[in-house]
Motif scaffolding. Structure first.
Motif, PDB file in Angstrom:
ATOM      1  N   MET A  19      49.420   0.619  60.273  1.00  0.00           N
ATOM      2  CA  MET A  19      48.643   1.830  60.461  1.00  0.00           C
ATOM      3  C   MET A  19      48.235   1.947  61.915  1.00  0.00           C
ATOM      4  SD  MET A  19      45.159   2.715  58.539  1.00  0.00           S
ATOM      5  CE  MET A  19      44.056   3.935  59.147  1.00  0.00           C
ATOM      6  N   LYS A  20      48.366   3.165  62.441  1.00  0.00           N
ATOM      7  CA  LYS A  20      47.900   3.457  63.796  1.00  0.00           C
ATOM      8  C   LYS A  20      46.822   4.518  63.703  1.00  0.00           C
ATOM      9  CE  LYS A  20      52.319   2.666  66.113  1.00  0.00           C
ATOM     10  NZ  LYS A  20      53.363   3.295  66.920  1.00  0.00           N
ATOM     11  N   GLU A  25      47.847   0.665  67.184  1.00  0.00           N
ATOM     12  CA  GLU A  25      48.041  -0.039  65.927  1.00  0.00           C
ATOM     13  C   GLU A  25      46.761  -0.791  65.572  1.00  0.00           C
ATOM     14  OE1 GLU A  25      50.886  -3.467  64.322  1.00  0.00           O
ATOM     15  OE2 GLU A  25      51.910  -1.668  65.027  1.00  0.00           O
ATOM     16  N   ILE A  26      46.185  -0.420  64.442  1.00  0.00           N
ATOM     17  CA  ILE A  26      44.923  -1.022  64.002  1.00  0.00           C
ATOM     18  C   ILE A  26      45.185  -2.324  63.258  1.00  0.00           C
ATOM     19  CG2 ILE A  26      42.966  -0.709  62.421  1.00  0.00           C
ATOM     20  CD1 ILE A  26      42.697   0.851  64.984  1.00  0.00           C
ATOM     21  N   ILE A  69      40.235  -8.329  61.583  1.00  0.00           N
ATOM     22  CA  ILE A  69      40.464  -9.258  62.685  1.00  0.00           C
ATOM     23  C   ILE A  69      39.362  -9.052  63.730  1.00  0.00           C
ATOM     24  CG2 ILE A  69      42.057  -9.940  64.523  1.00  0.00           C
ATOM     25  CD1 ILE A  69      44.317  -8.981  62.669  1.00  0.00           C
ATOM     26  N   TYR A  70      39.041  -7.783  64.009  1.00  0.00           N
ATOM     27  CA  TYR A  70      37.977  -7.412  64.930  1.00  0.00           C
ATOM     28  C   TYR A  70      37.533  -5.997  64.584  1.00  0.00           C
ATOM     29  CZ  TYR A  70      42.483  -6.307  66.953  1.00  0.00           C
ATOM     30  OH  TYR A  70      43.785  -5.930  67.121  1.00  0.00           O
ATOM     31  N   SER A  71      36.465  -5.536  65.184  1.00  0.00           N
ATOM     32  CA  SER A  71      35.886  -4.236  64.826  1.00  0.00           C
ATOM     33  C   SER A  71      36.689  -3.054  65.351  1.00  0.00           C
ATOM     34  CB  SER A  71      34.438  -4.151  65.302  1.00  0.00           C
ATOM     35  OG  SER A  71      33.671  -5.098  64.616  1.00  0.00           O
ATOM     36  N   ARG A  72      37.453  -3.237  66.355  1.00  0.00           N
ATOM     37  CA  ARG A  72      38.396  -2.274  66.939  1.00  0.00           C
ATOM     38  C   ARG A  72      37.792  -0.894  67.209  1.00  0.00           C
ATOM     39  NH1 ARG A  72      44.005  -3.872  67.599  1.00  0.00           N
ATOM     40  NH2 ARG A  72      44.871  -2.260  68.879  1.00  0.00           N
ATOM     41  N   PHE A  73      37.750  -0.004  66.236  1.00  0.00           N
ATOM     42  CA  PHE A  73      37.304   1.367  66.506  1.00  0.00           C
ATOM     43  C   PHE A  73      35.855   1.624  66.072  1.00  0.00           C
ATOM     44  CE2 PHE A  73      39.202   1.521  62.311  1.00  0.00           C
ATOM     45  CZ  PHE A  73      38.372   2.351  61.583  1.00  0.00           C
ATOM     46  N   ALA A  93      51.208   5.981  59.303  1.00  0.00           N
ATOM     47  CA  ALA A  93      51.428   4.824  58.436  1.00  0.00           C
ATOM     48  C   ALA A  93      52.903   4.758  58.070  1.00  0.00           C
ATOM     49  CB  ALA A  93      50.577   4.933  57.178  1.00  0.00           C
ATOM     50  N   THR A  94      53.438   3.524  58.026  1.00  0.00           N
ATOM     51  CA  THR A  94      54.855   3.312  57.777  1.00  0.00           C
ATOM     52  C   THR A  94      55.045   2.251  56.706  1.00  0.00           C
ATOM     53  OG1 THR A  94      55.307   3.791  60.098  1.00  0.00           O
ATOM     54  CG2 THR A  94      57.050   2.686  58.884  1.00  0.00           C
TER      55      THR A  94
END
Length: 165
Positions: A19-20, A25-26, A69-73, A93-94
């Motif tokens: 997912m991006k 890429e998140i 993994i981390y909070s990212r956004f 999403a793929t």
């Protein structure tokens, strides 16, 4: 009559996808569901005893989950909410075939988070954390960008009418 067999390497697997959000890429997805729900209104048909229905609008819902993994956004989400702004994003999403010879991708351009959002979480009893989100989207902004060609035309009479305008 001959039986057709399905090549197992051409079957999409639902357990592998990425997912991006806004092109970044998140995560590898643990779970994703994209759903559209039409709102139908019952109508009387002229010269008929049968009731009909027309579609008045459509809502789009997304539920996604991934291993944290981390909070990212999340810092961006928090900043938006401080100023009473929704966090809007694009989603890509793929899913893949097992041998990666084929893939299907959906792109949705106008999404926004919906419902409660866990900004920070700690669970001492868990082996790993997962994060789950709900979102909504504007139907017109969704498109399949990659689809495995099955050599059939899937247009309907109503779709052809709409697309010819």
């Amino acid at each position: 009559m001959s039986k057709k067999t399905i090549d197992p390497y051409r079957v999409l697997i639902g357990n592998k996808g990425h997912m991006k959000i806004d092109g970044i890429e998140i995560a590898e997805l643990k779970n994703l569901k994209i759903k559209i729900t039409p709102e139908m209104k019952e109508i009387s048909l002229l010269d008929s005893v049968t009731k009909g229905k027309i579609m008045t609008n459509v809502s789009g819902k997304i539920t996604f989950e991934f291993n944290k993994i981390y909070s990212r956004f999340k810092p961006a989400v928090l900043e938006c909410y401080k100023y009473l702004q929704p966090f809007s994003f694009t989603l890509e999403a793929t899913v893949y075939t097992p041998d990666k010879s084929g893939e299907e991708t959906i792109y949705i351009g106008n999404c926004w988070l919906d419902g409660d959002i866990d900004i920070f979480e700690l669970n001492a009893d868990a082996d790993f954390l997962t994060e789950k989100f709900d979102a909504e989207f504007q139907i017109e902004s969704a498109d399949f960008t990659d689809v495995i060609d099955d050599k059939h035309e899937w247009e309907t009479k109503s779709y052809k009418t709409v697309s010819n305008n």
